[in-house]
Design an enzyme around this catalytic site. Structure first.
Site, PDB file in Angstrom:
ATOM      1  N   ASP A 126       0.863  -1.174   0.000  1.00  0.00           N
ATOM      2  CA  ASP A 126       0.000   0.000   0.000  1.00  0.00           C
ATOM      3  C   ASP A 126       0.908   1.236   0.000  1.00  0.00           C
ATOM      4  OD1 ASP A 126      -2.309   1.637   0.337  1.00  0.00           O
ATOM      5  OD2 ASP A 126      -1.884   1.725   2.478  1.00  0.00           O
ATOM      6  N   ASP A 174      -1.404  -0.908   6.021  1.00  0.00           N
ATOM      7  CA  ASP A 174      -1.664  -0.395   7.368  1.00  0.00           C
ATOM      8  C   ASP A 174      -3.137  -0.173   7.658  1.00  0.00           C
ATOM      9  OD1 ASP A 174      -1.771   3.159   7.349  1.00  0.00           O
ATOM     10  OD2 ASP A 174      -1.920   1.868   5.601  1.00  0.00           O
ATOM     11  N   ASP A 208      -6.555  -2.773   3.367  1.00  0.00           N
ATOM     12  CA  ASP A 208      -5.457  -3.657   2.964  1.00  0.00           C
ATOM     13  C   ASP A 208      -5.624  -5.085   3.495  1.00  0.00           C
ATOM     14  OD1 ASP A 208      -4.062  -1.473   1.752  1.00  0.00           O
ATOM     15  OD2 ASP A 208      -3.389  -0.851   3.745  1.00  0.00           O
TER      16      ASP A 208
END
Length: 1183
Positions: free
Chosen positions: A464, A883, A887
Site C-alpha cells: 500500500d 496499514d 489492505d
C-alpha cells in the site's frame, strides 16, 4: 440562489433530523467559561465502508422497500428481558473462548492432532507392534515416540486453553449496573440478558452490545474508545436519540420495542428501528456501543442490551490471523513421499529375502537353529508347534514387521523440532531492537509461527502507499481557489507558519497545529467581503471547516488564558484541511446539537447542520447541508476529482473548472493528495425533497446504506466548483533505501494505491521505485477492447525490448537490451476489465517483464485480486504489506502478510502474519531474519531426513545378515531414544542459533537474499546428495565393525552398542561440520548429545532385566572398540569433508564467497563477490 422564508422555516423544523444526522456536545470547562470540546458525526470519513459491490447494493435496495417482518429481525423489548427471551431464548452474556472442557479435552485434542497424516502413520505402526505376531520392539517402547509428541503438544494446548478459561472467568465475573426492582443493581456480566437496561460509568468497559438511551450529557452524546475492538485509540462519538434522553429509569419507566438486524460481524454497521410511544425512530451505527469499548469523557451512559455473549460483534470477530502453511513444509511432502517409497522398497526386499530364505530351508525349518517350527524342549514324544502361519502369511508378517522396524524413515520428531525452532526464531525476531519503532513504541510481532522460513523466499512485494510508504501525517501545501493557484511551493511563499487565534469568553484559543500559509491568500482571506473573489475564498474555507467529522477538543496550557484546539478524528486528511482553514481565519470552535460555530475572521458565526452524508467508497465524496446565518441553505461537498467532476455544473464556470483541472494535475505530479471542493445552494423545494427522502432512507431497516447513498447522489449534483486542495503525505524514514534494497535483492515491488496516477508516479520517483532510465508502460483505458489492444501492443513492445531468447543468457548480461527496465502503471478502471477475465494472462505476462508495477485508483478487493493473479500463475512467494482496513484482503491473500501499526487503526495488524511499525523494517525482516530462518529450516529438514535414514539403513544391513528375521542388534530403547534424545536437541539449537552470514554482510549485499529465491538450501539435488551420503555412512558404520569382529565371539548386544555410539558420533560430527557460528549452547548441545548417548547406553546395559545386560562393559574394555570408533568416524565423514572443501574452493556460491570475505576480510574475495552477484542480478532481472 433565492431561498424563501418557507425554506428557512422548514430548515428550522427539522431539528430532530439534524440531531439524527450529526450529534454533538457543548459543555463548559470547570472553573472557566471556555468551550471544553465540540463533537463529531457518527463515523469518520475514512472508516465508513459500505462495500464497492453495486450489485449487492441494488439487492438490498429492493429489499428495503418492504417492511421487515418479525421473523427476519431480532425483537428487543426495552427493560423487559422476560418478554424479549420468551419466544426465542437469546444467547446469555457468558463468553467462552476456551476450546476444551475437562470432558472434551482428550478426544478433541487427539482428533485435532491426528489431522497430521504422519501421526496416523505412527499410530498404525504402534498398533501393529502390539500384535504378538508382529512384536519387534517392546510394546511400551514402540508407542513411546508418538506418545511423547502427543503428550508435549497436549500439554502446550492444555496450558494455552487454561489461560483462555482463566481469562474467561475473570471476564464473566466482572460486574455492571443493571436496572432491577426500581434501582440499578450490581450484576455479573455473564448473567446479563438481552432487553435489560444497563448503566455504564466513565472508564468502564461495556459488557455487551447496547443501544444508547441516555447519557450524562443533555444532548445525549457519549465518547467511546474502541481500541479493544479494532485497535484504534482515537475517541468516537455515539449518541442517544433525542426522544429517549428524558426517559431515565430513575424518573419514569422505559418501555419500547427495538427491531434490529440479527447478529453479524460488521462492526461498522448497525440497522434497527425503535418503536416508542407509537413513533418509529431509526437507529444506526452511531446509536450502538459494542462490547469491549470503553466509555470516555462521559460520566455515565444508559443503554439496552441487544446482543450478548457469543452473539456480540466483538465475539463474532474474535478470530486470529489466517492459517497458512510454509512453502518448505509443503515441498517437504514430496521428499516424505520419496522416503515412503524407500521404506516400502526396503520392506519388499526384506520380504522377498525372507521368502527365498524360507523356501531354501523349507526342509529344515522344524529344527534349524535360527528358525524352529517345532518345539522339542519336552522331548521327541510330546512335540509342540511354534506359531508358524504358513509361507505366505510369514512373508506378509515379515513385511509388516519391516515397516515397524524401519518406521523412523519418516521422521516423527521433525514436526515437533520445526515447531520449537520456529518459536526460537520468533523470539529473536521480536527481540530485535533494529525493528523497534520508537515513534509508536511498537515492537515487531510474530503472529503466525508456521511461516517464518517463507520470509527468506519472497519474490513479489505488494505494498500500500498511504500510511505504509508514507507517514499518513498530512500537511496542507497547496490550494486552487476560483481557478487561481495558491501553491505553498511557489518561490513567493517565504512563509512563516501561521498560528491563527481567536478570543472566546475572554480566553485565547488557537489550533494545535500551525500551517505555513500563502501570504497572498492570507491577505485575500482577510480583506472586506466585497472584494473580488471573496465568494470563492469564503466558501472554500467554510467547506474545509464544516465538511468533516472531526472532534475539536480544548486542551489546557501552562497559561490559563490560552487554550489549544485539538481536532481529533479518524481521517488525517480532514485534520490537515481543518487546521488549514483555521490558519486562514476559519476556525471550527464548537459543534453542538444540530449546529456548528465557526470563527470567521474574528466573527463567530453559527451554522445549523441540517444533514450530513458520510464518505463511502462508491461516491468517494462527503457532503454537509448547512443552514447559514444569511438564511440560505447550502450543501458543501468535497471528494476525489474522479467523482467530483462528474457532478460539477460546467455550464457557467468552464474556465474555472479547466484551471482547477490543470492545477490538480500539477499537484498530483508533485506527489500531493488532492481533493476537489464544491457547493450549491438549495431551494426550498429541493430541500424539502431531500428531507423527505432522507427521512425515508434513515428509517429503512434493510438496504439503508444503499438508500442513503442514492439520497446523497441526488443532492450532490450541479455543484459549483470552489477549488481544490493539495496535501503532502511525506515518505516514511528510510523508504527509498528500503525499496532500493528490495529491488537489489531480486524482489519485484508492486505498489497498490487508491491515489491518482500522477500522485502515485511522483511518490514512485521520490521513493526510488521508479528511476529515470525506466521505460514506463501506462494502461489507462475505459473499455475492455481498448484495454485488450493496449495490453497486446505493450506486450509486443516489451518482447522486443527484452527478447525471451536473451533472458538469462551470458551474452545478454552485457548487452544493452539486457539493461532495459520496464515499469507498468495501470489504473483501477482498467483493472475492472482485466481481473476475472481472459485479459488476466496478458497482464501477468506484461507485469512479469517489469521491474516495477504501480496500480492506481484500486479498490480493496482489487488489491486482493492482483495478488491472486500472481499467486495463480507462479510458484514464487508473495508478501503484502499495508496499514489500513482496506489492505486486509490483500494481506490475507498473500503468502506472507505484514501489517503496519499506523494512523489508520490496527485492522491490518490483526489480520496479518507479522506486524511492525515502519516499512523500512521490512529490510532486516527479510534480508536478515528471513535469510537466516530459511537457511536454518532448510538445512534442518534435510539433516533430519539424513540422520533418520542412516539409522534405518544400518538396521537394514543387519537384517540381510540375520536370515531376514528383523532381529535388531540395537536395543529397543536406543532405537526409541535415537530420535528423541541422542540426535534431536543439536538440530533444534542449530536451527535457532546458527548464522551462515552476519547481519552486516546481509544488509550490505542484498543480492545474497537471492539464495532463498533460487532454493539453494533446499532442493532435489541436495536431497539426493544427502541420501547418497546416508548410504555411504551407513555402509561404513555397519560393515567395518562387522568384518572386524567376523571371527570373534563378541555377542550381538555388544555390536549393537558399538553401532549405536558410532552412528550418534557420526551424525553429530556431520552436523558440527556444517555449523558456522559456534556458541557455548551449540557446543553443549552437540557434545552433550554424544555424552548423553554413551550414558544412556551404559544405563540400559546396567539394567539386568533388559536384553544385552553388561554388553557395553565387556566390549568397552578392548582397544579395538575405541580404534573402530575412530576409524568409522574418519571413513564415514572423509568423503563429505573432501567434497565440501573441493566444491567451496573451485565452485563457491555467493554465500560461501561472502562468508570467506567476512572471515578473513579478503578484499579480493569481496570484489569477486560483487562481480558474481552483479551478474547474477542481471540474469534475475530478465526473469
Amino acid at each position: 440562489m433565492e431561498t424563501s422564508n418557507h425554506a428557512i422555516e422548514r430548515a428550522s423544523s427539522v431539528n430532530s433530523l439534524s440531531r439524527r444526522s450529526v450529534s454533538s456536545i457543548q459543555s463548559k470547562m470547570s472553573g472557566g467559561n471556555s468551550l471544553k470540546e465540540v463533537s463529531v458525526a457518527e463515523l469518520g470519513s475514512k472508516r465508513v465502508r459500505h462495500g464497492s459491490s453495486r450489485g449487492g447494493d441494488s439487492e438490498f435496495f429492493s429489499m428495503s422497500l418492504k417492511e421487515i417482518n418479525d421473523e427476519d429481525a431480532r425483537l428487543v423489548y426495552i427493560n423487559d428481558p422476560e418478554r424479549t427471551n420468551e419466544k426465542f431464548e437469546f444467547a446469555g452474556n457468558e463468553v467462552r473462548t476456551g476450546k476444551y472442557s475437562l470432558i472434551t479435552f482428550l478426544p478433541r485434542n487427539l482428533f485435532e492432532q491426528f489431522h497430521r497424516v504422519a501421526y496416523i502413520y505412527f499410530l498404525v505402526i504402534a498398533i501393529l507392534n502390539q500384535l504378538p505376531q508382529l512384536a519387534v520392539f517392546g510394546r511400551g517402547a514402540s508407542i513411546l515416540p508418538l506418545a511423547f509428541v502427543l503428550f508435549v503438544t497436549a500439554i502446550k494446548d492444555a496450558y494455552e486453553d487454561y489461560r483462555r478459561h482463566r481469562a474467561d472467568k475473570i471476564e464473566n465475573n466482572r460486574h455492571a449496573l443493571v436496572w432491577n426492582n426500581g434501582q440499578f443493581q450490581s450484576k455479573r456480566w455473564k448473567d446479563i440478558l438481552v432487553g435489560e437496561v444497563i448503566k455504564i460509568k466513565v472508564n468502564e468497559t461495556l459488557p455487551c452490545d447496547m443501544v444508547l438511551l441516555s447519557t450524562s450529557d443533555p444532548t445525549g452524546v457519549a465518547y467511546v474508545q474502541t481500541i479493544n475492538l479494532d485497535g484504534e485509540s482515537n475517541l468516537k462519538t455515539r449518541y442517544a436519540k433525542q426522544e429517549t434522553l428524558s426517559r431515565s429509569p430513575e424518573r419514569e419507566k422505559i418501555a419500547g420495542l427495538i427491531k434490529c438486524e440479527k447478529p453479524n460481524r460488521n462492526i461498522y454497521g448497525f440497522q434497527a428501528n425503535m418503536e416508542l410511544d407509537g413513533k418509529k425512530l431509526s437507529l444506526g451505527p452511531s446509536n450502538i456501543v459494542l462490547r469491549g469499548c470503553e466509555l470516555k469523557n462521559t460520566a455515565w451512559a444508559v443503554g439496552v442490551a441487544v446482543h450478548t455473549g457469543r452473539e456480540t460483534k466483538a465475539m463474532l470477530n474474535s478470530s486470529g490471523a489466517p492459517s497458512k502453511r510454509s512453502s518448505l513444509e509443503t515441498r517437504m511432502n514430496l521428499e516424505i513421499v520419496i522416503l515412503s517409497f524407500f521404506l516400502i522398497t526396503l520392506c519388499i526386499v526384506v520380504s522377498v529375502g525372507a521368502a527365498v530364505w524360507l523356501k531354501h530351508f523349507e526342509d529344515r525349518l522344524d529344527s534349524i537353529v535360527f528358525y524352529h517350527k517345532k518345539d522339542y524342549s519336552k522331548g521327541t514324544v510330546d512335540i509342540d508347534n511354534y506359531n508358524y502361519y504358513g509361507w505366505g502369511m510369514e512373508i506378509f508378517f515379515t513385511f509388516l514387521m519391516a515397516v515397524i522396524v524401519f518406521q523412523i524413515m519418516i521422521p516423527i520428531s521433525l514436526y515437533i523440532s520445526m515447531e520449537l525452532v520456529r518459536i526460537g526464531q520468533a523470539y529473536f525476531m521480536v527481540r530485535d531492537t533494529n525493528m523497534y519503532d520508537e515513534a509508536s513504541d511498537s515492537r515487531f510481532q510474530c503472529r503466525a509461527l508456521n511461516i517464518n522460513e517463507d520470509l527468506g523466499q519472497i519474490k513479489y512485494v505488494f505494498s500500500d502507499k498511504t500510511g505504509t510508504l508514507t507517514e499518513n501525517k498530512m500537511e496542507f501545501q497547496s490550494a486552487s481557489i476560483g481557478g487561481v493557484d495558491f501553491s505553498h511551493t511557489k518561490a513567493s511563499m517565504q512563509g512563516d507558519q501561521v498560528a491563527y487565534m481567536v478570543k472566546v469568553d475572554g480566553k485565547v484559543m488557537k489550533p494545535k497545529v500551525t500551517v505555513k500559509a500563502n501570504p497572498e491568500l492570507l491577505r485575500l482571506a482577510r480583506i472586506e467581503k466585497d472584494s473580488p473573489g471573496e465568494s470563492y475564498i469564503h466558501n472554500f474555507f467554510l467547506a474545509l471547516a464544516s465538511c468533516n467529522t472531526l472532534v475539536p477538543f480544548v486542551i489546557d496550557t501552562s497559561d490559563p488564558a490560552v487554550k489549544i484546539i485539538d481536532y481529533q478524528g479518524e481521517s488525517p486528511d480532514e485534520q490537515a484541511l481543518a487546521y488549514a482553514a483555521a490558519a486562514y481565519g476559519y476556525m471550527l470552535i464548537e459543534r453542538s446539537s444540530g449546529h456548528i460555530v465557526i470563527d470567521v475572521q474574528g466573527e463567530k458565526q453559527r451554522f445549523n447542520v441540517l444533514g450530513l452524508h458520510e464518505f463511502d467508497s462508491d461516491r468517494k465524496r462527503m457532503s454537509v447541508i448547512l443552514g447559514c446565518p444569511d438564511k440560505s441553505v447550502k450543501v458543501y461537498v468535497k471528494g476525489a476529482d474522479t467523482t467530483m467532476f462528474s457532478v460539477i455544473d460546467r455550464s457557467f464556470q468552464e474556465q474555472v473548472v479547466h484551471a482547477t483541472e490543470n492545477h490538480l494535475h500539477s499537484y498530483s505530479s508533485l506527489g500531493l493528495r488532492t481533493l476537489v471542493v464544491g457547493m450549491r445552494e438549495l431551494s426550498s423545494l429541493e430541500f424539502e425533497q431531500w428531507h423527505s427522502t432522507f427521512e425515508a432512507a434513515s428509517t429503512a431497516l434493510l438496504g439503508r446504506a444503499a438508500l442513503l447513498r442514492k439520497v446523497a447522489s441526488n443532492v450532490e449534483k450541479k455543484i459549483k466548483v470552489l477549488g481544490a486542495s493539495g496535501i503532502e503525505d511525506k515518505l516514511q524514514q528510510g523508504v527509498p533505501e528500503a525499496i532500493e534494497s528490495l529491488r537489489a535483492a531480486g524482489m519485484k515491488v508492486w505498489v497498490l494505491t487508491g491515489d491518482k496516477q500522477e500522485t502515485a508516479i511522483s511518490i514512485g520517483y521520490s521513493s526510488k521505485l521508479l528511476t529515470g532510465n525506466m521505460t514506463q508502460i501506462i494502461i489507462n483505458n475505459n473499455s475492455k477492447e481498448s484495454c485488450r489492444k493496449n495490453l497486446e501492443e505493450n506486450l509486443l513492445m516489451s518482447k522486443k525490448l527484452m527478447p525471451d531468447s536473451a533472458i538469462g543468457s551470458d551474452a545478454a548480461r552485457s548487452s544493452d537490451a539486457g539493461k532495459v527496465q520496464l515499469a507498468l502503471i495501470i489504473d483501477g478502471t482498467s483493472l475492472v476489465y482485466v481481473l476475472d477475465s481472459d485479459l488476466e494472462e496478458q497482464l501477468f505476462q506484461l507485469a512479469s517483464k517489469c521491474s516495477v508495477v504501480l496500480c492506481c485508483r484500486v479498490a480493496p478487493l482489487q488489491k486482493a485480486g492482483i495478488v491472486a493473479l500472481v499467486k495463480k500463475r507462479t510458484a514464487d512467494m508473495t508478501l503484502a504489506i499495508g496499514d489500513g482496513a482496506n489492505d486486509v484482503s490483500m494481506i490475507q491473500m498473500a503468502d506472507v502478510g505484514v501489517g503496519i501499526s499506523g494512523q489508520e487503526g490496527r485492522q491490518a495488524v490483526m489480520a496479518s502474519d507479522f506486524s511492525m511499525g515502519q516499512f523500512r523494517f521490512l529490510i532486516p525482516l527479510l534480508l536478515v531474519h528471513g535469510h537466516w530462518n530459511y537457511q536454518r529450516m532448510a538445512y534442518m529438514i534435510i539433516y533430519n531426513f539424513y540422520r533418520n535414514s542412516v539409522f534405518v539403513f544400518l538396521m537394514f544391513w543387519f537384517t540381510l545378515f540375520t536370515g531376514f528375521t528383523l532381529t535388531t542388534a540395537i536395543t529397543e530403547w536406543s532405537s526409541v531414544l535415537y530420535s528423541v534424545i541422542y540426535t534431536s536437541f543439536p538440530t533444534i539449537v542449530v536451527g535457532i542459533l546458527d548464522k551462515n552470514l552476519s547481519r552486516r554482510t546481509l544488509l550490505e549485499y542484498p543480492q545474497l537474499y537471492g539464495s532463498g529465491q533460487r532454493d539453494e538450501s533446499y532442493n532435489s539435488k541436495l536431497f539426493w546428495l544427502a541420501m547418497a551420503d546416508t548410504l555411504w555412512q551407513s555402509i561404513v558404520v555397519y560393515f567395518i565393525p562387522l568384518f572386524a569382529y567376523w571371527n570373534s565371539t563378541v555377542d550381538i548386544s555388544s555390536l549393537g552398542d558399538l553401532w549405536t555410539i558410532a552412528i550418534v558420533i557420526v551424525v553429530n560430527l556431520h552436523l558440527a561440520m556444517d555449523v558456522i557460528r559456534w556458541s557455548w549452547i551449540t557446543h553443549a548441545a552437540i557434545w552433550g548429545s554424544i555424552f548423553a548417548t554413551c550414558l544412556c547406553v551404559i544405563i540400559i546395559d546396567a539394567i539386568p532385566m533388559l536384553f544385552g545386560f553388561g554388553a557395553i562393559f565387556e566390549i568397552g574394555k578392548t582397544s579395538l572398540f575405541w580404534a573402530l570408533l575412530l576409524i568409522i568416524v574418519v571413513a564415514a565423514l572423509a568423503p563429505r569433508l573432501a567434497i565440501k572443501v573441493l566444491y567451496q574452493y573451485y565452485r563457491p556460491n555467493d554465500i560461501q564467497i561472502a562468508r570467506e570475505a567476512e572471515k578473513y576480510g579478503n578484499l579480493r574475495q569481496v570484489e569477486q563477490l560483487e562481480v558474481e552477484m552483479n551478474s547474477m542480478m542481471t540474469a534475475n532481472q530478465r526473469r
